[in-house]
Design an enzyme around this catalytic site. Structure first.
Site, PDB file in Angstrom:
ATOM      1  N   SER A   1       1.355  -1.954   9.435  1.00  0.00           N
ATOM      2  CA  SER A   1       0.746  -3.178   9.830  1.00  0.00           C
ATOM      3  C   SER A   1       0.579  -2.066  11.398  1.00  0.00           C
ATOM      4  O   SER A   1       2.027  -1.755  11.648  1.00  0.00           O
ATOM      5  CB  SER A   1       0.553  -3.621   9.580  1.00  0.00           C
ATOM      6  OG  SER A   1       2.085  -4.424  10.045  1.00  0.00           O
TER       7      SER A   1
ATOM      8  N   ILE B   1       0.933  -1.357   0.309  1.00  0.00           N
ATOM      9  CA  ILE B   1       0.399  -0.013   0.363  1.00  0.00           C
ATOM     10  C   ILE B   1       1.282   1.340  -0.287  1.00  0.00           C
ATOM     11  O   ILE B   1       0.661   2.265  -0.918  1.00  0.00           O
ATOM     12  CB  ILE B   1      -1.302   0.021   1.576  1.00  0.00           C
ATOM     13  CG1 ILE B   1      -1.707  -1.061   0.880  1.00  0.00           C
ATOM     14  CG2 ILE B   1      -1.999   0.751   1.500  1.00  0.00           C
ATOM     15  CD1 ILE B   1      -2.826  -1.061   2.406  1.00  0.00           C
TER      16      ILE B   1
ATOM     17  N   HIS C   1     -12.890   4.313   8.456  1.00  0.00           N
ATOM     18  CA  HIS C   1     -12.182   3.248   8.260  1.00  0.00           C
ATOM     19  C   HIS C   1     -13.414   3.124   6.848  1.00  0.00           C
ATOM     20  O   HIS C   1     -13.197   1.698   6.960  1.00  0.00           O
ATOM     21  CB  HIS C   1     -12.523   2.421   9.349  1.00  0.00           C
ATOM     22  CG  HIS C   1     -11.040   1.534   8.762  1.00  0.00           C
ATOM     23  ND1 HIS C   1     -11.132   0.564  10.348  1.00  0.00           N
ATOM     24  CD2 HIS C   1     -11.219   0.961   8.117  1.00  0.00           C
ATOM     25  CE1 HIS C   1      -9.683   0.049  10.358  1.00  0.00           C
ATOM     26  NE2 HIS C   1      -9.549  -0.262   8.683  1.00  0.00           N
ATOM     27  N   ILE C   2     -12.643   3.758   5.544  1.00  0.00           N
ATOM     28  CA  ILE C   2     -13.627   3.277   4.729  1.00  0.00           C
ATOM     29  C   ILE C   2     -11.645   3.282   3.395  1.00  0.00           C
ATOM     30  O   ILE C   2     -12.192   3.104   2.264  1.00  0.00           O
ATOM     31  CB  ILE C   2     -14.383   4.822   4.024  1.00  0.00           C
ATOM     32  CG1 ILE C   2     -13.745   6.152   4.163  1.00  0.00           C
ATOM     33  CG2 ILE C   2     -14.973   4.584   4.814  1.00  0.00           C
ATOM     34  CD1 ILE C   2     -14.228   6.637   3.069  1.00  0.00           C
ATOM     35  N   GLY C   3     -11.359   3.042   4.150  1.00  0.00           N
ATOM     36  CA  GLY C   3      -9.855   2.786   3.135  1.00  0.00           C
ATOM     37  C   GLY C   3     -10.435   1.341   1.789  1.00  0.00           C
ATOM     38  O   GLY C   3      -9.755   1.699   0.960  1.00  0.00           O
TER      39      GLY C   3
HETATM   40  C1  GLV Z   1      -9.453  -2.316   6.376  1.00  0.00           C
HETATM   41  O1  GLV Z   1      -8.617  -1.765   6.928  1.00  0.00           O
HETATM   42  C2  GLV Z   1      -8.401  -3.931   6.210  1.00  0.00           C
HETATM   43  O2  GLV Z   1      -7.317  -4.005   7.357  1.00  0.00           O
HETATM   44  O3  GLV Z   1      -8.306  -4.461   5.270  1.00  0.00           O
END
Ligand code: GLV
Length: 360
Positions: free
Chosen positions: A249, A196, A325-327
């Site tokens: 992470s 990412i 939290h809409i990544g």
């Molecule tokens: C979103 O935060 C994911 O971990 O998929």
């Protein structure tokens, strides 16, 4: 005998050239017709998911799922997981020894519909020899895209501007009204240069920053070359970056990596963006940094706790943009995540290689 042991037997027979072919064929027949000649294995799904994912599971499994609003209540999960062979869960479900004990010995796989796995008690799951699966890669582009959107919303004060346009504050075009920070000629710092982080860098490259720097446990020389990014120490990244983007992470090492000390090392003009996990940030320290203008602004897609209580001071700060939290929240991405989750479960139940096993 379960599907796993039939598949195992096929592998052994395949390796043993002396075995008579008809025996192998009997086992193959058993595997291919497993669901019609045996009881189907059972899967518990903690949320409503798309039909495509359900269809994949239905063919091989008995499905039970939570269909109520929001995350499955804990007591419901603890009741329903009993004796299940597979668990299809979300990042909102804490999967720890309490759940695993309730599940019992039949549980073969915990598959999460997320790339993050900090909600899984990995040690407990591994101890019980249960497989783990997650959904990396397919959400990379969606998450990188959202990160750029959040960065721009924060740096160019888009929500403030929208509010001003709606509430009558907009009297006339003004030379220095609602000015923000541009990416051109800036230094972009990315903490966590995995899939990412790299995709964020690729997208931001087109905004013509002067430098892209990254902080990562390991050197990512080839990937960095693609965007002309340079690996630096954490402190150097904090000191040099106009934009600090968190894309790592949440682990023991990154828990509260962004604390008071870290914010103090950042530029007073820095924009901080977090689309990874709230736990990477000491949120009280961030609130202080924003209130006291230690940094200029923050864009947060993740925080602690989620949902953020409405009385939280972050909501009162004009220099903070908050998203729920809409990544990865693109329709197709989420559908594919659920499908991958289903495929991981089927593979585990069949004793086959998982499309995206979580191996730690
Ligand atoms: C979103 O935060 C994911 O971990 O998929």
């Amino acid at each position: 005998m379960n599907l796993n042991s039939i598949s195992c037997a096929i592998r052994i027979l395949n390796l043993n050239h002396k075995i008579i072919p008809s025996t192998l064929n009997i086992f193959r027949f058993c595997r291919n017709n497993f669901t019609s000649i045996m009881n189907k294995p059972s899967v518990y799904i903690t949320r409503q998911v798309n039909e495509e994912a359900l269809d994949i599971l239905r063919e091989h499994c008995e499905i039970t799922s939570w269909t109520g609003e929001g995350p499955v209540p804990r007591d419901e999960l603890l009741r329903k997981i009993e004796d299940k062979n597979a668990l299809f869960c979300m990042l909102t479900d804490q999967i720890n020894s309490e759940v695993l004990n309730k599940a019992g010995k039949k549980l073969q796989i915990v598959a999460t519909m997320s790339v993050g796995y900090d909600h899984l008690d990995v040690d407990e799951i591994k101890k019980r020899k249960i497989k783990m699966a997650y959904t990396p890669d397919i959400l990379t582009d969606a998450t990188a895209e959202l990160t750029v959107a959040l960065l721009l919303a924060t740096s160019r004060r888009i929500l403030e501007a929208n509010e001003a346009a709606k509430n009558g504050e907009w009297k006339a075009w003004s030379p220095f009204w609602l000015c923000g920070t541009g990416l051109q000629n800036s230094t972009v710092g990315i903490v966590g240069f995995g899939r990412i982080g790299q995709e964020i860098a690729k997208r931001l490259k087109s905004f013509k920053p002067k430098n892209i720097v990254y902080y990562n446990r390991s050197e990512k020389a080839d990937e960095a070359k693609l965007v002309d990014a340079k690996r630096v120490t954490f402190d150097k990244l904090l000191a040099k970056s106009d934009f600090v983007i968190v894309s790592c992470s949440l682990t023991q090492d990154t828990q509260h990596l962004f604390n008071e000390n870290a914010f103090n090392k950042m530029k007073r003009t820095a924009i901080f963006v977090n689309t990874s996990r709230g736990g990477v940030v000491d949120q009280d320290a961030l609130i202080k940094a924003l209130e006291n203008k230690i940094i200029l602004g923050a864009g947060l897609d993740v925080m602690t706790p989620e949902p953020l209580p409405l009385h939280n001071p972050l909501f009162k700060l004009k220099n903070c943009v908050i998203l729920p939290h809409i990544g990865s929240a693109c329709i197709q991405t989420r559908k594919e995540m659920a499908i991958l989750c289903a495929k991981n479960i089927i593979a585990a139940l069949r004793g086959e290689e998982l499309p995206s096993e979580l191996i730690i």
